[in-house]
Design a protein around this motif. Sequence first.
Motif, PDB file in Angstrom:
ATOM      1  N   UNK A   1       0.816  -1.213   0.000  1.00 32.02           N
ATOM      2  CA  UNK A   1       0.000   0.000   0.000  1.00 32.02           C
ATOM      3  C   UNK A   1       0.848   1.261   0.000  1.00 32.02           C
ATOM      4  N   UNK A   2       2.132   1.108   0.261  1.00 34.89           N
ATOM      5  CA  UNK A   2       2.976   2.297   0.344  1.00 34.89           C
ATOM      6  C   UNK A   2       3.336   2.762  -1.057  1.00 34.89           C
ATOM      7  N   UNK A   3       3.059   3.947  -1.317  1.00 36.33           N
ATOM      8  CA  UNK A   3       3.276   4.471  -2.665  1.00 36.33           C
ATOM      9  C   UNK A   3       3.974   5.827  -2.595  1.00 36.33           C
ATOM     10  N   UNK A   4       5.000   5.912  -1.786  1.00 33.83           N
ATOM     11  CA  UNK A   4       5.639   7.194  -1.580  1.00 33.83           C
ATOM     12  C   UNK A   4       6.237   7.761  -2.862  1.00 33.83           C
ATOM     13  N   UNK A   6       5.003   7.061  -5.978  1.00 36.09           N
ATOM     14  CA  UNK A   6       4.104   6.934  -7.123  1.00 36.09           C
ATOM     15  C   UNK A   6       3.885   8.278  -7.800  1.00 36.09           C
ATOM     16  N   UNK A   8       1.032   9.955 -10.321  1.00 32.91           N
ATOM     17  CA  UNK A   8      -0.260   9.778 -10.976  1.00 32.91           C
ATOM     18  C   UNK A   8      -0.273  10.566 -12.275  1.00 32.91           C
ATOM     19  N   UNK A   9      -0.585   9.876 -13.344  1.00 31.84           N
ATOM     20  CA  UNK A   9      -0.710  10.536 -14.640  1.00 31.84           C
ATOM     21  C   UNK A   9      -2.178  10.524 -15.057  1.00 31.84           C
ATOM     22  N   UNK A  10      -2.656  11.661 -15.508  1.00 35.99           N
ATOM     23  CA  UNK A  10      -4.012  11.745 -16.035  1.00 35.99           C
ATOM     24  C   UNK A  10      -3.926  12.136 -17.505  1.00 35.99           C
ATOM     25  N   UNK A  11      -4.584  11.381 -18.349  1.00 35.12           N
ATOM     26  CA  UNK A  11      -4.490  11.660 -19.788  1.00 35.12           C
ATOM     27  C   UNK A  11      -5.742  12.336 -20.329  1.00 35.12           C
TER      28      UNK A  11
ATOM     29  N   UNK B 131      -4.162  12.405  -2.678  1.00 40.96           N
ATOM     30  CA  UNK B 131      -2.744  12.057  -2.853  1.00 40.96           C
ATOM     31  C   UNK B 131      -1.919  13.321  -3.110  1.00 40.96           C
ATOM     32  N   UNK B 142       2.899   8.875   4.100  1.00 42.32           N
ATOM     33  CA  UNK B 142       2.345   7.900   3.160  1.00 42.32           C
ATOM     34  C   UNK B 142       0.831   7.878   3.281  1.00 42.32           C
ATOM     35  N   UNK B 148      -5.546   4.351  -8.066  1.00 44.31           N
ATOM     36  CA  UNK B 148      -5.303   4.713  -9.462  1.00 44.31           C
ATOM     37  C   UNK B 148      -4.623   3.565 -10.218  1.00 44.31           C
ATOM     38  N   UNK B 186     -10.382   7.925 -17.980  1.00 43.85           N
ATOM     39  CA  UNK B 186      -8.954   8.241 -17.999  1.00 43.85           C
ATOM     40  C   UNK B 186      -8.131   6.994 -17.676  1.00 43.85           C
ATOM     41  N   UNK B 190      -5.685   4.477 -20.072  1.00 43.07           N
ATOM     42  CA  UNK B 190      -4.340   4.071 -19.673  1.00 43.07           C
ATOM     43  C   UNK B 190      -4.235   2.549 -19.542  1.00 43.07           C
TER      44      UNK B 190
END
Lengths: 111, 374
Positions: A1-4, A6, A8-11, B131, B142, B148, B186, B190
Amino acid sequence: MIRASRAITLVLIGTAAAAAPVFLATALHPSSDDIEDGGGDFGPGSSYGPTTRSSYGSHSSGSHYHHYWFWGNHSGSGYSYRSGSGSSGSSFSHGGTSRGGFGHTGHSSGS
Amino acid sequence: MQRLRSQPRPNWQKTVESQGLSYHTPDGNTYWDESAYYQFGSAEIDAIEKATYALNDMCLAAVQRVIDENLFPRFSIPPQVAQYIARSWDRDELTIYGRFDLAFDGHRPPKLLEYNADTPTSLLEAAVIQWHWMKDLFSRADQFNSIHERLIEAWGIAAKTMPGPMYFTSLSGHMEDYMTVTYLRDTAIQGGLRTEYIPVERIGWNWERNMFVDEQEQHIANCFKLYPWEWLLIEPFGPQLLLDNTRWLEAPWKMLLSNKAILTVLYEMFPQSPYLLPASMEPLPAGDFVRKPMLGREGANVQTVVNGNVTLETEGDYGGPFVYQKLQPLPNFDGNYPVIGSWLVNGNACGIGIREDVSPVTQNLSRFVPHMFG
């Protein structure tokens, strides 16, 4: 769950935001032709055919009581719409394409 | 689990709008609220994650039981629709997402209040907005949040099993609904899907070809709908759904889980589960309870009964049938009552979003408050 780390891309979201005025005009204020064009596909006296594009009833509010009457009292006895009549007294005509058969609640759909 | 005050970011409105959250202050009411946040310990996050997986396992077993034992009348689902649901289940049709709403105080096991299994919203806020909030203010902290990534992964599976374009539909005129499906589109793009949007009112039925069509008369073979099954089925095109030539997301079998009657089936099957509350289709014989419309939404028409007296009743248009669930008091943080929305995407517990209210019943205007842990 740790996503330090990460990213995020939005298209699409960015595109929608950039086109906000157009999007808002379309999504929030459908043209009057969209809302009423002589009764709509499923209203009394409506016409059916490939070019009819109506949202009959979709912007009215408060159909929940009818809705629960339908589900609550008709369970087990068969849906009346099964024989071809709609839940709002509508009737179907065969041939071509009908529209406006969904979207009758007028409520936000989220939960 | 703590609720802490925080200074909102300068110009936060523009920031969240640029990320797609255009409905942060509907009708002047604060919805996205970064004047506070919840901080969890790792063990607390682990407890939520564990509960979410356990609840999903129990829910899938409950669906199987409803079908095997023909419990559909309890859900007010008529035979034709029951067959439609059973076919969908037997085909093992894909599910993308759902959100368990949990009462959790950081000490005792989370308790399931309801499962938003069909049309959950507050997704963009949970997956993206909170986030970015955390990265802006607490870059070393964290968050329980891989929503996503899991969505992209889920759509990747859909791309392999549902060929052709994926349509996305919602009701015109509702910004939150539109942005939710836009965000899902979106992630679907992807994930490798070709996508189209069509307002639900514009979906057509072609009588000669016996299929749902878009405005260019193209067959809608696959469609994600942010529009509840119980509304679709009672509307004029309801009978056409039963002809079963469009694959819908969420799948028809999810309508069992979004119906609060599932709470009664779950409790019958797993009365010892630490995550479930006693629930019945009749008023509970003893103790305080909450009465909820079987198909209610956004906390409407909820009634709490304490010592035999109605102590709270929310407004709304929903009637019965009702489900009765033991009253589980929410934790109270300085007059704010949070509910944990625990997201399940493609079977993975992958994040939470928190809604809080000054009322013990979470409703459509309840605020979304971000979280972090560690």
